[in-house]
Design an enzyme around this catalytic site. Sequence first.
Site, PDB file in Angstrom:
ATOM      1  N   ASP A   1     -32.598  -4.494  -8.009  1.00  0.00           N
ATOM      2  CA  ASP A   1     -32.384  -3.666  -6.814  1.00  0.00           C
ATOM      3  C   ASP A   1     -33.699  -3.282  -6.150  1.00  0.00           C
ATOM      4  OD1 ASP A   1     -29.813  -3.867  -7.517  1.00  0.00           O
ATOM      5  OD2 ASP A   1     -29.470  -1.725  -7.928  1.00  0.00           O
ATOM      6  N   ALA A   2     -34.722  -3.004  -6.973  1.00  0.00           N
ATOM      7  CA  ALA A   2     -35.999  -2.545  -6.409  1.00  0.00           C
ATOM      8  C   ALA A   2     -36.639  -3.667  -5.577  1.00  0.00           C
ATOM      9  CB  ALA A   2     -36.941  -2.121  -7.530  1.00  0.00           C
TER      10      ALA A   2
ATOM     11  N   TYR B   1     -35.036  -6.099  -4.123  1.00  0.00           N
ATOM     12  CA  TYR B   1     -34.198  -6.256  -2.923  1.00  0.00           C
ATOM     13  C   TYR B   1     -34.598  -5.202  -1.881  1.00  0.00           C
ATOM     14  CZ  TYR B   1     -30.050  -6.692   0.039  1.00  0.00           C
ATOM     15  OH  TYR B   1     -29.212  -6.880   1.118  1.00  0.00           O
TER      16      TYR B   1
ATOM     17  N   SER C   1       3.508  -6.135   3.409  1.00  0.00           N
ATOM     18  CA  SER C   1       3.407  -5.473   2.098  1.00  0.00           C
ATOM     19  C   SER C   1       3.972  -6.443   1.056  1.00  0.00           C
ATOM     20  CB  SER C   1       4.157  -4.155   2.111  1.00  0.00           C
ATOM     21  OG  SER C   1       5.444  -4.359   2.608  1.00  0.00           O
TER      22      SER C   1
ATOM     23  N   GLU D   1      -3.830 -12.553  -9.672  1.00  0.00           N
ATOM     24  CA  GLU D   1      -5.058 -11.802  -9.380  1.00  0.00           C
ATOM     25  C   GLU D   1      -4.822 -10.311  -9.520  1.00  0.00           C
ATOM     26  OE1 GLU D   1      -4.813 -13.900  -5.519  1.00  0.00           O
ATOM     27  OE2 GLU D   1      -5.326 -11.969  -4.649  1.00  0.00           O
TER      28      GLU D   1
ATOM     29  N   LYS E   1      -4.490  -6.483  -8.712  1.00  0.00           N
ATOM     30  CA  LYS E   1      -4.167  -5.768  -7.469  1.00  0.00           C
ATOM     31  C   LYS E   1      -5.068  -4.544  -7.418  1.00  0.00           C
ATOM     32  CE  LYS E   1      -0.248  -4.137  -4.812  1.00  0.00           C
ATOM     33  NZ  LYS E   1      -0.763  -2.819  -4.473  1.00  0.00           N
TER      34      LYS E   1
ATOM     35  N   ASP F   1      -6.800  -1.124  -6.361  1.00  0.00           N
ATOM     36  CA  ASP F   1      -6.243   0.110  -5.825  1.00  0.00           C
ATOM     37  C   ASP F   1      -7.198   0.644  -4.768  1.00  0.00           C
ATOM     38  OD1 ASP F   1      -4.356   1.990  -5.608  1.00  0.00           O
ATOM     39  OD2 ASP F   1      -4.792   3.040  -7.470  1.00  0.00           O
TER      40      ASP F   1
ATOM     41  N   ARG G   1      -4.934  -1.521   7.962  1.00  0.00           N
ATOM     42  CA  ARG G   1      -3.604  -2.126   8.020  1.00  0.00           C
ATOM     43  C   ARG G   1      -2.674  -1.326   8.941  1.00  0.00           C
ATOM     44  NH1 ARG G   1       1.208  -1.281   5.494  1.00  0.00           N
ATOM     45  NH2 ARG G   1       2.476  -3.128   5.211  1.00  0.00           N
TER      46      ARG G   1
ATOM     47  N   TYR H   1      -8.630 -11.364  -0.136  1.00  0.00           N
ATOM     48  CA  TYR H   1      -7.483 -11.942  -0.847  1.00  0.00           C
ATOM     49  C   TYR H   1      -6.544 -12.779   0.003  1.00  0.00           C
ATOM     50  CZ  TYR H   1      -4.941  -7.613   0.489  1.00  0.00           C
ATOM     51  OH  TYR H   1      -4.379  -6.569   1.157  1.00  0.00           O
TER      52      TYR H   1
ATOM     53  N   LYS I   1       0.945 -15.133  -6.522  1.00  0.00           N
ATOM     54  CA  LYS I   1       1.243 -15.819  -5.263  1.00  0.00           C
ATOM     55  C   LYS I   1       1.522 -17.284  -5.541  1.00  0.00           C
ATOM     56  CE  LYS I   1      -1.953 -12.868  -2.799  1.00  0.00           C
ATOM     57  NZ  LYS I   1      -3.320 -12.710  -2.340  1.00  0.00           N
TER      58      LYS I   1
ATOM     59  N   LYS J   1       3.774  -4.282 -11.125  1.00  0.00           N
ATOM     60  CA  LYS J   1       3.085  -3.004 -11.276  1.00  0.00           C
ATOM     61  C   LYS J   1       2.892  -2.672 -12.754  1.00  0.00           C
ATOM     62  CE  LYS J   1       2.645  -1.727  -6.988  1.00  0.00           C
ATOM     63  NZ  LYS J   1       3.017  -0.464  -6.472  1.00  0.00           N
TER      64      LYS J   1
ATOM     65  N   CYS K   1       9.889  38.474  -9.290  1.00  0.00           N
ATOM     66  CA  CYS K   1       8.797  37.628  -8.792  1.00  0.00           C
ATOM     67  C   CYS K   1       7.515  37.941  -9.580  1.00  0.00           C
ATOM     68  CB  CYS K   1       8.579  37.896  -7.304  1.00  0.00           C
ATOM     69  SG  CYS K   1       7.104  37.080  -6.660  1.00  0.00           S
TER      70      CYS K   1
ATOM     71  N   CYS L   1       5.029  39.649  -6.701  1.00  0.00           N
ATOM     72  CA  CYS L   1       5.284  40.923  -6.011  1.00  0.00           C
ATOM     73  C   CYS L   1       6.307  41.789  -6.747  1.00  0.00           C
ATOM     74  CB  CYS L   1       5.721  40.680  -4.567  1.00  0.00           C
ATOM     75  SG  CYS L   1       7.363  39.986  -4.418  1.00  0.00           S
TER      76      CYS L   1
ATOM     77  N   CYS M   1      11.964  33.989  -4.619  1.00  0.00           N
ATOM     78  CA  CYS M   1      11.583  35.356  -4.273  1.00  0.00           C
ATOM     79  C   CYS M   1      11.932  35.533  -2.810  1.00  0.00           C
ATOM     80  CB  CYS M   1      10.073  35.553  -4.484  1.00  0.00           C
ATOM     81  SG  CYS M   1       9.436  37.021  -3.670  1.00  0.00           S
TER      82      CYS M   1
ATOM     83  N   CYS N   1       5.535  39.245   0.199  1.00  0.00           N
ATOM     84  CA  CYS N   1       5.010  38.803  -1.101  1.00  0.00           C
ATOM     85  C   CYS N   1       3.641  38.144  -0.890  1.00  0.00           C
ATOM     86  CB  CYS N   1       5.993  37.813  -1.721  1.00  0.00           C
ATOM     87  SG  CYS N   1       5.326  36.959  -3.152  1.00  0.00           S
TER      88      CYS N   1
HETATM   89  N1  5U1 Z   1      -5.004  -9.090  -4.809  1.00  0.00           N
HETATM   90  C1  5U1 Z   1      -4.173  -8.941  -3.793  1.00  0.00           C
HETATM   91  N2  5U1 Z   1      -3.783  -7.770  -3.321  1.00  0.00           N
HETATM   92  N3  5U1 Z   1      -2.953  -8.041  -2.304  1.00  0.00           N
HETATM   93  C2  5U1 Z   1      -2.273  -7.193  -1.483  1.00  0.00           C
HETATM   94  N4  5U1 Z   1      -3.617  -9.951  -3.098  1.00  0.00           N
HETATM   95  C3  5U1 Z   1      -2.851  -9.403  -2.154  1.00  0.00           C
HETATM   96  N5  5U1 Z   1      -2.090  -9.968  -1.197  1.00  0.00           N
HETATM   97  C4  5U1 Z   1      -1.416  -9.162  -0.365  1.00  0.00           C
HETATM   98  C5  5U1 Z   1      -1.492  -7.761  -0.493  1.00  0.00           C
HETATM   99  C6  5U1 Z   1      -0.732  -6.873   0.426  1.00  0.00           C
HETATM  100  O1  5U1 Z   1      -0.633  -9.662   0.620  1.00  0.00           O
HETATM  101  C7  5U1 Z   1      -0.511 -11.081   0.765  1.00  0.00           C
HETATM  102  C8  5U1 Z   1       0.449 -11.639  -0.227  1.00  0.00           C
HETATM  103  C9  5U1 Z   1       0.023 -11.294   2.155  1.00  0.00           C
END
Ligand code: 5U1
Length: 682
Positions: A40-41, A43, A89, A121, A123, A125, A144, A233, A298, A322, A417, A420, A435, A441
Amino acid sequence: MSDKPNLSFKQAAIEAEALREQLDQHNYRYYSLDDPQIDDAEYDQLLRRLENIEALYPALRNPESPTQRVGSAPLSIFESVEHKVPMLSLANAFNDDELRGFERRLQTRLDDNSPITFVCEPKLDGVAVSLLYRDGVLVQGATRGDGFTGENITANVRTIASIPLKLKGQGFPPMLEVRGEIYLPRAGFNAINAEALVKDEKPFVNPRNAAAGSLRQLDSRITATRPLEMCAYSLGQTEGGQLPDSHLATMLQLKEWGFLTNNLMEAVVGIDACVDYYQRLEALRPNLAYDIDGIVYKVDSFHLQQALGFVARAPRWAIARKFPAEEAITRLLDVEFQVGRTGAVTPVARLEPVFVGGVTVSNASLHNEDEIKRLGLRIGDQVVVRRAGDVIPQIARVISGEIDSDGLKNILFPKTCPVCGSPLQRSDEQAVLRCIDGLVCPAQRKEAIKHFASRKALDIDGLGDKIIDQLVDAKLIHSVADLFSLSIEQLVGLERMASKSASNLLAAIAAARHTTLPRFLYALGIREVGETTAKLLANHFGTLEKLQESNVEALLAVPSIGPVVADFVTEFFSNPHHLAIIASLREAGVHWPDIQPADTKPQALPLAGQIWVLTGTLATMSRGEGKEQLEALGAKVTGSVSAKTTCLVAGESAGSKLDKARSLDVQVIDEKEFLALLEKGT
Ligand code: 5U1
């Protein structure tokens, strides 16, 4: 030694170009290949040299330079961006059987039982984004939004180091839209929260909220300070050029063009291999550098994807498996009773702190007495705590028989309560203790003021819960109207309130005087009038006076307003105490522009014409509340799933309705997605 380079313009131009190429290459090695060649340094040293050259000859600056990731002047709003190809989605699978059902449905539709090649792959968050490149140059970044229209966050995405400002190599189409997830790695999340604590600011709840909050900044210089990353993705719209014919090959191509793609992505054949991938990733999950909430599978071949097409707003060729909500074992230390804004007295479990779902949990909601009976809960019990996404932690079950039951205490419900002392009432149809002392209150008063100041209401920046508690306890304010006559001396007397924060808070209170009618109505805290209903009422009546003068009949004429809401609204405006507060607020200068009553025919509502079904247990609301909220958005809510159903909301332990929805290809969303939808109001 001076930092100022001693170079002619020509020498500077040549060196700047070479530095940019080097920096881009190091960025690529770091993010796309995960194989840095310098630390990093080193860079930073190259970057500083380029900054110095560009400072000497500003004409050499260009928007694609790696120096241009520091953000720019704040925007006043985010412009809207239309997604030419909707951002879809994903359908969800919650267990292996559902995943196998996914493959069977694909095979039936394709009329071919051969095993299918899937790309698996993680997902991530985070927050979904779209990036548009013209001739290889990043021209637009967008959220989105509702899938059809998002917000233009170009200035913010430009600050994210793993997003190429200019594509590497060649062969990219003249117009290329890349989609992916912006997220905050756990280390970055911990760092910004540590900094927030030092500055006495509220820390973020989890990395996803932190990423979303960082992207929502109108001032991209703030975004630039957050160590966000973006993982590509999929593609959106493209024009011209030759692209690969499978998902995996496309991801490899994106990596060559300079994007970060997930290095745990794998192509497998058949659904058994998908189940195996799930087990392997679940084991890796705790040690990943980032949060994931599942796996996306997919169909790899674009030819097959095209043959499979879409259902509602999700592709048939992909599914998200999930992870179950995370659970941990801890002990119930005590049960306290909290009085909410509407007087509802709810039991809250105080727990021995335990780390679950990425945060330390020390409280859990217990909903009501029935829930405590169902769990068979006693103080001192060992319990399993569950936390999924942003949903409030819950006690899933009691671990019985593991500890000596002597020393356990039954949970006793109060008769009065806890704040009060007035007697509590229980309504017949709901298992809720209430209450009924209203704003007399102090607990209800505090909650009413917190609601009034909250983000979706008058959005008073800096007026946090602790300050409101102190203001009410010190009797400096009794109602929301008193906020507008607070003085700097009164504020400076509060705990941890320096004069700078006090004057900022007064400025925020003054700014909140100018608001909108929907916000004001929401801020009043009328029972069952959430953000969506407040908007409906404001748009229908146009002025506060017309709404105040209305009666139940007039309210029932508003599309989606039912008898319960109509009663609460009329009751609220017939209470002289409420009218006095509204009058004081207006005297204090709170104002808003009237609204030209709009066309509020049912078709104008976002979910008009749609049929929804709720099933399973929702952690954050009852199914009745969910129904009310959906109806306020124009949806019809029915009790059974059919081919006509638009969407099924599946809570915990969803059963046959979920199976039926799957077999009919009906869109299914979980509670987290449902909450996100309600929050957006579409
Ligand atoms: N990894 C991944 N997350 N994700 C979210 N792939 C992926 N593909 C998505 C979404 C909503 O949508 C495509 C299948 C269109």
